[in-house]
Design a protein around this motif. Structure first.
Motif, PDB file in Angstrom:
ATOM      1  N   ALA A   1       0.851  -1.216  -0.162  1.00 61.72           N
ATOM      2  CA  ALA A   1      -0.069   0.342   0.067  1.00 61.72           C
ATOM      3  C   ALA A   1       0.261   1.142   0.037  1.00 61.72           C
ATOM      4  O   ALA A   1       0.783   2.887  -0.316  1.00 61.72           O
ATOM      5  N   GLU A   2       2.367   1.132   0.700  1.00 62.68           N
ATOM      6  CA  GLU A   2       3.005   2.638   0.417  1.00 62.68           C
ATOM      7  C   GLU A   2       3.373   2.653  -0.535  1.00 62.68           C
ATOM      8  O   GLU A   2       3.626   3.842  -0.655  1.00 62.68           O
ATOM      9  N   ILE A   3       4.069   1.874  -0.888  1.00 66.25           N
ATOM     10  CA  ILE A   3       4.390   2.014  -2.401  1.00 66.25           C
ATOM     11  C   ILE A   3       3.890   2.340  -3.200  1.00 66.25           C
ATOM     12  O   ILE A   3       3.593   3.018  -3.599  1.00 66.25           O
ATOM     13  N   PHE A   4       2.296   1.959  -3.672  1.00 63.79           N
ATOM     14  CA  PHE A   4       1.068   2.484  -4.608  1.00 63.79           C
ATOM     15  C   PHE A   4       0.831   3.832  -3.765  1.00 63.79           C
ATOM     16  O   PHE A   4       0.760   5.332  -5.214  1.00 63.79           O
ATOM     17  N   VAL A   5       0.873   4.519  -2.613  1.00 62.52           N
ATOM     18  CA  VAL A   5       0.205   5.807  -2.304  1.00 62.52           C
ATOM     19  C   VAL A   5       1.573   6.729  -2.501  1.00 62.52           C
ATOM     20  O   VAL A   5       1.980   8.016  -3.599  1.00 62.52           O
TER      21      VAL A   5
END
Lengths: 194, 331
Positions: free
Chosen positions: A64-68
């Motif tokens: 999730a952090e990577i895509f945000v």
């Protein structure tokens, strides 16, 4: 996977492919286009993270952090030459950061080498003989060849994505891949000593 | 130019990945045993099973979408956007920064000018009245000449008088405080211009006109106000009368001085036409024998010359010049 087309997606002669069009729309703030990008890249990114972070919830947090992070960076950038290379660079750095948090005293070189699987597939999966033999002889290859083979065949990544992860050019990846398969072919032909 | 082995292998790996199995591409391969063996190894590698549980795609997306909506910056508010593009984000115009600054400056000037014009007719107690007073102060600050500055103050005092009259004519008794303030302003303005105009005929004339107008209008104001306002109106009228009297007196004195100086100016040339003293004779006498025509003017009227410097006749001067050596010889 079937990709759900984003709204307002139009053909553009200046853009090479569907991914580039999605990236262009997402850069302009189109969240639907970014969702389509997410659906296209989630399997590869999640597999990459999931193999290296055994804890499922932690792996989901990292994905999730990577895509945000990718979305935020897209808003400030006028042009992204290669989104696959770009997002895998983000993923690689995020996983290394995760390792650094777990082991703050480790140096960067050691952390980058830790971009290997946390679990041993041979021990955890009920493999057939050929597959088990393949994974056992894979450990005999130099580390760069092991990495390329794992990323290419076990994680199903393209040369460009592998290049982003191990910080080499796609041409170098093709050379390493050729050598690794040649070495594997010889080792698989050779009967085991015992 | 022949392809490199790694590039050939990579092309067939792409084909193998697309078709899904080695058997599917077996007939498309060139006659190369080495390539076939390499591709069979790759086929084996691609079919190794893994039991890693897949992550929940929808759950992760929900978290991503939530973070995007709450934390990510909007594209319109990108930090590199120019002030022009931010302000005109709804338009497709691209204005250079310098042109934008110029347009803004012109707009500011236009707005200030519009406010000043709109305020020029405002009355005490109205929203734009402070703007009117500020414009007056700016006008005074920008005027460097003292006489012109006093002329402006006289105009402002007249404006205060008109304001007071208008307020009284149009307002209700609830505006007594405003009327008091207007009359106080008028009183102080009248006193100030009277002090500044004491030695200038033109200014005194204008002060007389101003106070004359006050004498005409203030009684009408007195009749319409009550209480403190009436008291201040009385004081303002008294101030106007006193100022007018003083101004008229000063004016009279200045006129008299002018007449006297005019008389002096007309008699002075006559003194120079003394029958026995031509300019050449004057030059020859006294300590200022080298004096020019300016000295002649200083001599003034014949009566003044008789009480001051005695101009000896030319013959006497000649005698003195001849006797001086004799005195020296005696010594």
């Amino acid at each position: 996977m079937k990709i759900r087309p984003a709204k307002n997606l139009k053909s553009n002669a200046g853009l090479d492919n569907y991914t580039d069009q999605l990236v262009s729309l997402a850069s302009a703030g189109d969240q639907k286009a970014y969702e389509s990008l997410y659906r296209e890249f989630f399997p590869k990114i999640s597999r990459f993270v999931n193999y290296r972070v055994s804890h499922r919830e932690t792996a989901e947090d990292l994905v999730a952090e990577i895509f945000v992070k990718a979305w935020q960076s897209l808003q400030g950038s006028s042009e992204v030459s290669s989104f696959p290379k770009w997002i895998f660079t983000i993923a690689r750095n995020r996983v290394i950061d995760h390792y650094r948090t777990k082991r703050p005293t480790a140096d960067l070189f050691e952390l980058e080498n830790l971009l290997e699987y946390e679990d041993n597939i041979v021990n955890t999966i009920d493999l057939d003989i050929a597959s088990r033999q393949f994974l056992e002889i894979l450990d005999e290859l130099p580390s760069d060849q092991q990495q390329v083979i794992r990323l290419k065949f076990l994680e199903d990544l393209a040369n460009e994505e592998i290049a982003a992860i191990i910080d080499k050019t796609p041409g170098t990846i093709r050379v390493i891949q050729h050598r690794a398969i040649g070495a594997l072919k010889k080792l698989l032909k050779t009967p085991p000593n015992n | 130019m022949s392809k490199k082995p790694e590039d050939i292998l990579d092309e067939y790996l792409a084909l193998l990945h697309k078709e899904g199995s080695f058997s599917a591409i077996k007939n498309q391969l060139p006659q190369s045993r080495a390539l076939a063996e390499q591709l069979s190894v790759a086929d084996l590698a691609w079919h190794i099973p893994t039991n890693k549980p897949v992550l929940d795609q929808t759950a992760v997306w929900n978290r991503v979408a939530q973070q995007i909506k709450t934390n990510s910056p909007q594209p319109q508010a990108a930090p590199l956007a120019s002030p022009a593009s931010r302000l005109l984000s709804g338009f497709s115009l691209h204005i250079p920064k310098t042109a934008f600054a110029g347009i803004m400056a012109v707009m500011m000037l236009w707005m200030v000018n519009s406010a000043a014009v709109a305020a020029s007719n405002s009355l005490p107690g109205q929203t734009l009245y402070p703007v009117k007073r500020t414009v007056e102060r700016i006008q005074l600050t920008l005027t460097l000449d003292d006489v012109k500055k006093t002329e402006i103050r006289i105009k402002h005092a007249e404006t205060r008088l008109n304001e007071a009259k208008t307020i009284v004519d149009t307002s209700s008794s609830t505006n007594e405080k405003i009327i008091e303030q207007a009359l106080n302003d008028l009183k102080s303005a009248t006193t100030q211009v009277a002090d500044e105009s004491s030695d200038n005929t033109d200014l005194l004339q204008k002060v007389v006109e101003l106070t004359d107008k006050q004498e005409n209008l203030l009684p009408a104001i007195q009749d319409k106000v009550t209480g403190d306002a009436k008291k201040i109106a009385d004081e303002a009228l008294s101030t106007a009368k006193e100022t007018k009297t003083t101004a008229e007196k000063n004016l009279e004195e200045l006129k008299n001085q002018d007449i006297q100086s005019d008389d002096t100016a007309t008699t002075t040339p006559d003194s120079l036409e003394h029958p026995s003293s031509t300019p050449s004779q004057i030059k020859g006498g006294g300590e200022d024998a080298t004096s020019t025509d300016d000295t002649i003017w200083k001599l003034g009227s014949p009566s003044e010359t008789s009480t001051g410097i005695e101009i000896p006749p030319t013959e006497q001067l000649d005698n003195e010049e001849t006797t001086t050596p004799q005195i020296l010889e005696l010594k």
